[in-house]
Scaffold this active site. Sequence first.
Site, PDB file in Angstrom:
ATOM      1  N   GLY A 165       1.632   5.296   0.270  1.00 38.66           N
ATOM      2  CA  GLY A 165       1.214   6.283   0.932  1.00 38.66           C
ATOM      3  C   GLY A 165       0.624   6.016   2.476  1.00 38.66           C
ATOM      4  N   SER A 211     -10.999   9.731  -6.159  1.00 43.39           N
ATOM      5  CA  SER A 211     -11.706  10.659  -5.219  1.00 43.39           C
ATOM      6  C   SER A 211     -13.145  10.746  -6.082  1.00 43.39           C
ATOM      7  CB  SER A 211     -11.021  11.872  -5.466  1.00 43.39           C
ATOM      8  OG  SER A 211     -11.674  12.774  -4.403  1.00 43.39           O
ATOM      9  N   SER A 240       1.905   6.259   5.502  1.00 39.48           N
ATOM     10  CA  SER A 240       2.908   7.109   6.622  1.00 39.48           C
ATOM     11  C   SER A 240       1.674   7.805   7.058  1.00 39.48           C
ATOM     12  CB  SER A 240       3.916   7.970   6.109  1.00 39.48           C
ATOM     13  OG  SER A 240       3.195   8.935   5.290  1.00 39.48           O
ATOM     14  N   SER A 241       0.440   8.218   6.589  1.00 35.18           N
ATOM     15  CA  SER A 241      -0.527   8.710   7.388  1.00 35.18           C
ATOM     16  C   SER A 241      -1.848   8.603   6.627  1.00 35.18           C
ATOM     17  CB  SER A 241      -0.266  10.418   7.329  1.00 35.18           C
ATOM     18  OG  SER A 241      -0.645  11.078   5.888  1.00 35.18           O
ATOM     19  N   GLY A 242      -2.993   9.191   7.112  1.00 31.37           N
ATOM     20  CA  GLY A 242      -4.320   9.080   6.712  1.00 31.37           C
ATOM     21  C   GLY A 242      -4.719   7.573   6.256  1.00 31.37           C
ATOM     22  N   ILE A 243      -5.596   7.664   5.097  1.00 28.08           N
ATOM     23  CA  ILE A 243      -6.345   6.496   4.680  1.00 28.08           C
ATOM     24  C   ILE A 243      -5.113   5.444   4.642  1.00 28.08           C
ATOM     25  CG2 ILE A 243      -7.547   5.391   2.618  1.00 28.08           C
ATOM     26  CD1 ILE A 243      -8.890   8.490   2.157  1.00 28.08           C
ATOM     27  N   GLY A 244      -4.075   5.606   4.026  1.00 29.02           N
ATOM     28  CA  GLY A 244      -3.119   4.642   3.765  1.00 29.02           C
ATOM     29  C   GLY A 244      -2.673   3.817   5.112  1.00 29.02           C
ATOM     30  N   TYR A 266      -6.658  19.049  -9.429  1.00 26.79           N
ATOM     31  CA  TYR A 266      -6.922  17.760  -8.502  1.00 26.79           C
ATOM     32  C   TYR A 266      -7.838  16.929  -9.217  1.00 26.79           C
ATOM     33  CZ  TYR A 266      -7.929  14.623  -4.638  1.00 26.79           C
ATOM     34  OH  TYR A 266      -7.805  13.511  -3.661  1.00 26.79           O
ATOM     35  N   ILE A 313       0.723  -1.262  -0.105  1.00 29.17           N
ATOM     36  CA  ILE A 313       0.023   0.071   0.141  1.00 29.17           C
ATOM     37  C   ILE A 313       0.905   1.093  -0.091  1.00 29.17           C
ATOM     38  CG2 ILE A 313      -0.611  -0.369   2.513  1.00 29.17           C
ATOM     39  CD1 ILE A 313      -2.955   1.288   2.184  1.00 29.17           C
TER      40      ILE A 313
HETATM   41  N1  NAP Z   1      -8.775  12.801   2.632  1.00 23.91           N
HETATM   42  C1  NAP Z   1      -9.731  13.029   1.994  1.00 23.91           C
HETATM   43  O1  NAP Z   1     -10.712  13.796   2.031  1.00 23.91           O
HETATM   44  C2  NAP Z   1      -9.497  12.568   0.319  1.00 23.91           C
HETATM   45  C3  NAP Z   1     -10.496  12.474  -0.316  1.00 23.91           C
HETATM   46  C4  NAP Z   1     -10.549  12.026  -1.740  1.00 23.91           C
HETATM   47  C5  NAP Z   1      -9.505  11.417  -2.074  1.00 23.91           C
HETATM   48  N2  NAP Z   1      -8.452  11.318  -1.257  1.00 23.91           N
HETATM   49  C6  NAP Z   1      -7.304  10.441  -1.820  1.00 23.91           C
HETATM   50  O2  NAP Z   1      -6.810   9.299  -0.802  1.00 23.91           O
HETATM   51  C7  NAP Z   1      -5.405   8.943  -0.954  1.00 23.91           C
HETATM   52  C8  NAP Z   1      -4.746   9.185   0.509  1.00 23.91           C
HETATM   53  O3  NAP Z   1      -4.687  10.604   1.053  1.00 23.91           O
HETATM   54  P1  NAP Z   1      -5.190  10.974   2.651  1.00 23.91           P
HETATM   55  O4  NAP Z   1      -6.307  11.790   2.741  1.00 23.91           O
HETATM   56  O5  NAP Z   1      -4.937   9.814   3.412  1.00 23.91           O
HETATM   57  O6  NAP Z   1      -3.889  12.019   2.598  1.00 23.91           O
HETATM   58  P2  NAP Z   1      -2.650  12.114   3.663  1.00 23.91           P
HETATM   59  O7  NAP Z   1      -2.802  11.840   5.157  1.00 23.91           O
HETATM   60  O8  NAP Z   1      -1.908  13.448   3.030  1.00 23.91           O
HETATM   61  O9  NAP Z   1      -1.473  10.924   3.108  1.00 23.91           O
HETATM   62  C9  NAP Z   1      -0.906  10.995   1.921  1.00 23.91           C
HETATM   63  C10 NAP Z   1       0.201   9.878   1.602  1.00 23.91           C
HETATM   64  O10 NAP Z   1       0.408   9.753   0.186  1.00 23.91           O
HETATM   65  C11 NAP Z   1       2.034   9.652   0.457  1.00 23.91           C
HETATM   66  N3  NAP Z   1       2.594  10.503  -0.656  1.00 23.91           N
HETATM   67  C12 NAP Z   1       2.597  11.635  -1.139  1.00 23.91           C
HETATM   68  N4  NAP Z   1       3.179  11.976  -2.406  1.00 23.91           N
HETATM   69  C13 NAP Z   1       3.911  10.805  -2.662  1.00 23.91           C
HETATM   70  C14 NAP Z   1       4.725  10.428  -3.426  1.00 23.91           C
HETATM   71  N5  NAP Z   1       5.117  10.943  -4.485  1.00 23.91           N
HETATM   72  N6  NAP Z   1       5.380   9.108  -3.376  1.00 23.91           N
HETATM   73  C15 NAP Z   1       5.010   8.104  -2.488  1.00 23.91           C
HETATM   74  N7  NAP Z   1       4.118   8.767  -1.442  1.00 23.91           N
HETATM   75  C16 NAP Z   1       3.443   9.649  -1.777  1.00 23.91           C
HETATM   76  C17 NAP Z   1       2.381  10.268   1.648  1.00 23.91           C
HETATM   77  O11 NAP Z   1       3.522   9.869   2.349  1.00 23.91           O
HETATM   78  P3  NAP Z   1       5.029  10.436   2.598  1.00 23.91           P
HETATM   79  O12 NAP Z   1       4.584  11.830   2.600  1.00 23.91           O
HETATM   80  O13 NAP Z   1       5.345   9.877   4.015  1.00 23.91           O
HETATM   81  O14 NAP Z   1       5.881  10.073   1.253  1.00 23.91           O
HETATM   82  C18 NAP Z   1       1.123  10.223   2.443  1.00 23.91           C
HETATM   83  O15 NAP Z   1       1.448   8.699   3.230  1.00 23.91           O
HETATM   84  C19 NAP Z   1      -4.679  10.310  -1.896  1.00 23.91           C
HETATM   85  O16 NAP Z   1      -4.752   9.504  -3.137  1.00 23.91           O
HETATM   86  C20 NAP Z   1      -6.075  11.299  -1.737  1.00 23.91           C
HETATM   87  O17 NAP Z   1      -5.979  11.816  -2.961  1.00 23.91           O
HETATM   88  C21 NAP Z   1      -8.483  11.672   0.128  1.00 23.91           C
END
Ligand code: NAP
Length: 266
Positions: free
Chosen positions: A9, A128, A11-15, A141, A7
């Site tokens: 990403g 998304s 390190s935080s959030g959904i992942g 986005y 999986i």
């Molecule tokens: N939260 C929402 O409301 C929402 C809504 C729709 C879709 N999403 C999607 O859900 C997914 C997870 O997002 P999240 O909300 O959990 O955000 P998040 O907490 O900011 O997590 C994003 C993750 O992506 C990783 N990442 C970013 N750029 C990267 C790169 N170039 N290479 C490898 N890893 C990278 C970060 O890891 P490091 O910084 O440690 O490398 C981090 O673990 C994303 O695809 C986001 O677009 C989120």
Amino acid sequence: MNKVVLITGASSGIGKVTAEFLIQKGFKVYGTSRTPEKNDFSFDLIQLDVNSVESIQKTIQLILDKEGKIDILINNAGMGITGPIEETPTDKMRNVFETNFFGAIEMMKAVLPQMRKQRAGLIINVTSIAGYMGLPFRGIYCATKGALEIATEAIRMEVKEFGIRITNVAPGDFATNIAAGRYHTPVFKDSAYAVIYQKNLDLMDAHVDNGRDPKEMAEQIYTIIQKSNPKIHYKVGSFMQKFSIVLKRILPDNVYEKLIMKHYKL
Ligand SMILES: NC(=O)c1ccc[n+]([C@@H]2O[C@H](COP(=O)([O-])OP(=O)(O)OC[C@H]3O[C@@H](n4cnc5c(N)ncnc54)[C@H](OP(=O)(O)O)[C@@H]3O)[C@@H](O)[C@H]2O)c1
């Protein structure tokens, strides 16, 4: 033998929440981060930047050397970008496309040869609900996620005969670090968009802050993993967020546009 999950990403959030959830369900989980040394995790967190093919290949090889297989790839790494399109630097737009679209594509390209050898595999692309429509000040986005949705529809058909299943799961607003990691085009004082863009930025941040618990995404991903024949698209969000996709299908374009503009106070 436990199923092996990769999986991105994590390190935080959904992942992160999904990785922790799947560990508890008995999977062997490899999560990734660009800087994995940051914290302690209950699963293996390894270095990977989805913008580097070399880094992707290294990670896949590391997992294959240890486990001999990859059963599931969850393409979750992603980042946001906001701004009036006119004022958003093009290199920043390209950068988000590199991560959200090409990053996910490169990950699929990297695991498919192994999955074809296995004659089995599952890829879940985290897109998304915003990828189903063009939202003001988030258009780039939306475009990255919409592009990934469409590419998934295509590649899914291409790999079916090898026993590989590919699907999309589109979140609505979830309370994660996404807003902190976004590229925000500055609100320029003399910009024609200054007032309305600032208002929309505040709205976006409020939506994420009041967003849903990422555990819901983990549960949906777990449900998908258990299906022998997953659907093409899954959506996880509030009723209105999911219904907005239905409305787009059934309403005339100009009526739908009016609804979106009203919602975003334009
Ligand atoms: N939260 C929402 O409301 C929402 C809504 C729709 C879709 N999403 C999607 O859900 C997914 C997870 O997002 P999240 O909300 O959990 O955000 P998040 O907490 O900011 O997590 C994003 C993750 O992506 C990783 N990442 C970013 N750029 C990267 C790169 N170039 N290479 C490898 N890893 C990278 C970060 O890891 P490091 O910084 O440690 O490398 C981090 O673990 C994303 O695809 C986001 O677009 C989120």
